[in-house]
Enzyme design. Structure first.
Site, PDB file in Angstrom:
ATOM      1  N   ARG A  25       1.098  -1.097   0.140  1.00  0.00           N
ATOM      2  CA  ARG A  25      -0.020   0.027  -0.121  1.00  0.00           C
ATOM      3  C   ARG A  25       0.830   1.368  -0.159  1.00  0.00           C
ATOM      4  O   ARG A  25       2.157   1.206  -0.046  1.00  0.00           O
ATOM      5  CB  ARG A  25      -1.019   0.135   1.111  1.00  0.00           C
ATOM      6  CG  ARG A  25      -0.746  -0.609   2.450  1.00  0.00           C
ATOM      7  CD  ARG A  25       0.665  -0.230   3.017  1.00  0.00           C
ATOM      8  NE  ARG A  25       0.528   1.234   3.521  1.00  0.00           N
ATOM      9  CZ  ARG A  25       1.317   2.095   3.588  1.00  0.00           C
ATOM     10  NH1 ARG A  25       2.709   1.659   3.490  1.00  0.00           N
ATOM     11  NH2 ARG A  25       1.184   3.204   4.092  1.00  0.00           N
ATOM     12  N   GLY A  26       0.168   2.500  -0.133  1.00  0.00           N
ATOM     13  CA  GLY A  26       1.110   3.808  -0.453  1.00  0.00           C
ATOM     14  C   GLY A  26       1.055   4.089  -1.809  1.00  0.00           C
ATOM     15  O   GLY A  26       1.294   3.250  -2.437  1.00  0.00           O
ATOM     16  N   ALA A  27       0.767   5.360  -1.925  1.00  0.00           N
ATOM     17  CA  ALA A  27       0.554   5.640  -3.314  1.00  0.00           C
ATOM     18  C   ALA A  27       1.770   5.241  -4.231  1.00  0.00           C
ATOM     19  O   ALA A  27       1.616   4.739  -5.362  1.00  0.00           O
ATOM     20  CB  ALA A  27       0.268   7.062  -3.416  1.00  0.00           C
ATOM     21  N   ARG A  85      -7.741  -0.260  -6.597  1.00  0.00           N
ATOM     22  CA  ARG A  85      -8.023   0.848  -5.617  1.00  0.00           C
ATOM     23  C   ARG A  85      -8.247   2.005  -6.395  1.00  0.00           C
ATOM     24  O   ARG A  85      -7.476   2.425  -7.320  1.00  0.00           O
ATOM     25  CB  ARG A  85      -6.785   1.088  -4.539  1.00  0.00           C
ATOM     26  CG  ARG A  85      -6.639  -0.276  -3.764  1.00  0.00           C
ATOM     27  CD  ARG A  85      -5.714  -0.115  -2.621  1.00  0.00           C
ATOM     28  NE  ARG A  85      -6.479   0.556  -1.905  1.00  0.00           N
ATOM     29  CZ  ARG A  85      -5.772   1.002  -0.716  1.00  0.00           C
ATOM     30  NH1 ARG A  85      -4.746   1.157  -0.503  1.00  0.00           N
ATOM     31  NH2 ARG A  85      -6.401   1.965   0.127  1.00  0.00           N
ATOM     32  N   GLN A 131      -2.117   2.012  10.388  1.00  0.00           N
ATOM     33  CA  GLN A 131      -0.811   2.165   9.411  1.00  0.00           C
ATOM     34  C   GLN A 131       0.363   2.787  10.334  1.00  0.00           C
ATOM     35  O   GLN A 131       1.583   2.598  10.050  1.00  0.00           O
ATOM     36  CB  GLN A 131      -0.844   2.749   8.044  1.00  0.00           C
ATOM     37  CG  GLN A 131      -1.802   1.936   7.145  1.00  0.00           C
ATOM     38  CD  GLN A 131      -3.135   2.415   7.123  1.00  0.00           C
ATOM     39  OE1 GLN A 131      -3.439   2.596   8.328  1.00  0.00           O
ATOM     40  NE2 GLN A 131      -4.014   1.954   5.952  1.00  0.00           N
ATOM     41  N   ASP A 183      -2.313  10.653  -1.459  1.00  0.00           N
ATOM     42  CA  ASP A 183      -2.551   9.791  -2.690  1.00  0.00           C
ATOM     43  C   ASP A 183      -3.021  10.292  -3.898  1.00  0.00           C
ATOM     44  O   ASP A 183      -2.828   9.803  -5.099  1.00  0.00           O
ATOM     45  CB  ASP A 183      -3.692   8.648  -1.968  1.00  0.00           C
ATOM     46  CG  ASP A 183      -3.270   7.963  -1.062  1.00  0.00           C
ATOM     47  OD1 ASP A 183      -3.222   8.378   0.139  1.00  0.00           O
ATOM     48  OD2 ASP A 183      -2.945   6.661  -1.099  1.00  0.00           O
ATOM     49  N   ASN A 231      -5.627  12.021   1.008  1.00  0.00           N
ATOM     50  CA  ASN A 231      -4.761  11.326   1.983  1.00  0.00           C
ATOM     51  C   ASN A 231      -5.796  10.669   2.712  1.00  0.00           C
ATOM     52  O   ASN A 231      -6.884  10.761   2.936  1.00  0.00           O
ATOM     53  CB  ASN A 231      -3.674  12.217   2.751  1.00  0.00           C
ATOM     54  CG  ASN A 231      -2.422  11.371   3.212  1.00  0.00           C
ATOM     55  OD1 ASN A 231      -2.012  10.499   2.516  1.00  0.00           O
ATOM     56  ND2 ASN A 231      -2.177  11.867   4.402  1.00  0.00           N
ATOM     57  N   LYS A 232      -4.989   9.561   3.565  1.00  0.00           N
ATOM     58  CA  LYS A 232      -5.865   8.584   4.456  1.00  0.00           C
ATOM     59  C   LYS A 232      -6.595   9.570   5.396  1.00  0.00           C
ATOM     60  O   LYS A 232      -6.458  10.615   5.903  1.00  0.00           O
ATOM     61  CB  LYS A 232      -4.679   7.948   5.302  1.00  0.00           C
ATOM     62  CG  LYS A 232      -5.127   7.154   6.329  1.00  0.00           C
ATOM     63  CD  LYS A 232      -5.814   5.961   5.697  1.00  0.00           C
ATOM     64  CE  LYS A 232      -5.172   5.208   4.571  1.00  0.00           C
ATOM     65  NZ  LYS A 232      -6.108   4.467   3.692  1.00  0.00           N
TER      66      LYS A 232
END
Lengths: 366, 366
Positions: A53-55, A90, A202, A243, A253-254
């Site tokens: 995960r993570g852009a 995603r 996370q 993201d 973002n998250k």
């Protein structure tokens, strides 16, 4: 970065050259395990289930996913199918589309028998470039941290971060955390407040694991605590990843990032977003139209962790019968963002700022 | 309120008249258990360990704790000791001091042989008054919800709440949730967004349990999600409780409340605080001096819940070696509060508003 003294990236070609290996991030911080992905479906599943995960890492993994698919079948149909399957994994991180577009553009006009090798090389290049990009973000961010430190000589600089935008979110170094690692390595006294980042934790799992492994002083906090810490003058600046950044500087973002940006503004704490240019969505005028992923409610109602005997268990925290909603991201309006830290320097969080660093880029979809 | 059809308060005199019984809130939502408290130490422990919690219930329990202590020993020394032991249990909720002051004032000039009975009666009166106070808060809040509903006929009113300010936080009814119950009972279509309220999950455990038991439609969300929901116009108003309101209207409440107040202001969502007047600290000019409890870090690093086989287990979510900080409350400045819902009506969140409803009250410490 190093794990137990051994240097790692988050993704690398597996032995035999027909698969990739990744760190299984769903097992962290309790187990460090790597996983071999050798089919398109395995790669798509790894992105969807947040094994990776993570852009930036989503983009890199998708690139290799396409290379893996083309190794199996180099036809145009296979190319289109791989593009679609991977793009659907995603919705929010635009690096996914960016990487897939780049891969498709690179192989599209190549003969079929050259596509596998070309795509494999291109995926590797995306990874190498990501490392270099993050290293540069780190250096520009380091300058910023030094300036903050210079205003209060000898005192610890307190950074707050949300989610994980460290090396685990990228191929190496990280975006938001790259400056932190560089500052720590140069001896700048630094402490990181780590938002645990519910529901998937996370922060508590990945960011704490990273900082712990690297020896960077840090403290895990509930996501609720950041506003209080800012009001108490215990945060010097906030740095987060993203993201997707719209052309006007709005930042997806998250989930929860927006709340921290509001608190930073209310307390005059600088709020920076670190990003590679692949995270800029030049096609979107504003953040209002960024698709926000709605994930399963059981990520809220169930939590897994390490029991006293060392095994991993999942527990349910809500009463049976109480449903949960789980939006994965929010959008922070550009007016709340102090600046962007990119691989080409720091700029204001608006179209003029972005264009000053990336002139002539992405006026329209390629 | 009813649990499985049987009416309950959160605290009541035990059989034999020398002890009290309470609902063990650390076991919810997975087990409904009651606990008998028959000594000062047991009562203090119940408050400290959050077997009972919520500002009004902390006050009510402390009142009974003093009555229990005086039953054992009615001397001035025992009175002072009970006052000190109970006051030290938790620092933020001012209802604790309010209840202890009231108990001490009531028994102080009574003969020793009458103190036990007098104090027991006074504690019971505090409980009965709390029920009536919350009922009135509910009615004034119901008017407010009706007004919101009237602006959008036929549509569901979406309320967001943080932590638990329901009947479990009081003796019955609740503060923030009393209007919700009354609205639901009158057939007003209503849905509650329940912040899970890390680290102790009072939302996901207690508020969800309450709403579930009463049949009120609700959805549990990570604390991070509230800002996104407000930006998406999915929240009509926020109602929370409070542990202490300073004279100027600043509000101490469960950590994270301030972030929701910021998001409400940024999105023009009304933000109300429901409170009995016993929560007003007339001695404090502003919220800056409200003591904020720092609780143990393991409330952040460890979470307990129900495993698949139905047992209760605790899991650790952070890597070994990562410390955690755990401030229990934050202060929301009065400028972010739309109004107070009290037992005497709704007022503006400032000294003028409070004095308009409670003239001549608490100019100085009694």
């Amino acid at each position: 970065m190093k794990i137990n003294g051994k240097p790692y990236r988050t993704i690398w070609p597996g032995a035999g050259g027909d698969a990739i290996e990744v760190i299984d991030q769903t097992k962290l911080p309790h187990r460090f395990e790597t996983l071999r992905l050798s089919t398109l479906e395995q790669t798509a599943h790894a992105i969807r289930s947040m094994i990776v995960r993570g852009a930036p890492l989503i983009g890199a993994t998708a690139a290799y996913g396409m290379a893996i698919a083309l190794r199996e079948n180099p036809s145009d149909e296979a190319l289109d199918r791989a593009y679609d399957v991977l793009l659907r994994t995603r919705p929010t991180a635009v690096n996914l589309r960016w990487a897939l577009d780049r891969m498709r553009d690179t192989v599209r006009n190549r003969p079929r028998d050259a596509r596998a090798e070309t795509s494999w090389r291109e995926a590797a290049a995306i990874c190498d470039e990501d490392v270099e990009t993050c290293r540069r973000i780190g250096e520009f961010g380091l300058d910023l941290l030094r300036k903050v430190a210079a205003t209060r000589p000898g005192e610890t600089v307190n950074v707050l971060t949300h989610c994980n935008a460290g090396w685990l979110a990228c191929v190496d170094w990280g975006t938001a955390l790259a400056p932190v690692y560089m500052a720590h390595d140069t001896g700048l006294p630094l402490h990181v407040w780590v938002d645990e980042t519910r529901p998937r934790n996370q922060g508590a799992s990945l960011t704490a694991f990273e900082l712990n492994s690297h020896g960077v002083p840090h403290t895990v906090i509930a996501d609720n605590a950041g506003g209080y810490l800012m009001r108490s003058r215990k945060v010097d600046l906030v740095i987060v990843g993203t993201d997707r950044v719209a052309r006007n500087g709005d930042v997806a973002n998250k989930i929860g990032t927006y709340l921290k940006a509001l608190a930073a503004r209310d307390n005059d704490v600088p709020f920076y977003v670190a990003l590679p240019s692949s995270t800029i969505d030049w096609l979107l005028e504003s953040g209002d139209r960024i698709p926000i992923e709605e994930r399963a409610g059981d990520e809220v109602t169930h939590i897994s962790g390490r029991t006293r005997d060392g095994s991993i268990a999942e527990v349910e925290i809500t009463p049976a019968g109480s449903p949960a909603a789980n939006p994965g991201f929010d959008v922070t309006p550009s007016r709340l963002v102090t600046g962007f830290i990119t691989e080409r320097g720091i700029c204001s969080a608006d179209e003029a700022g972005l264009r000053s660093l990336f002139p002539g880029t992405g006026a329209r979809r390629p």
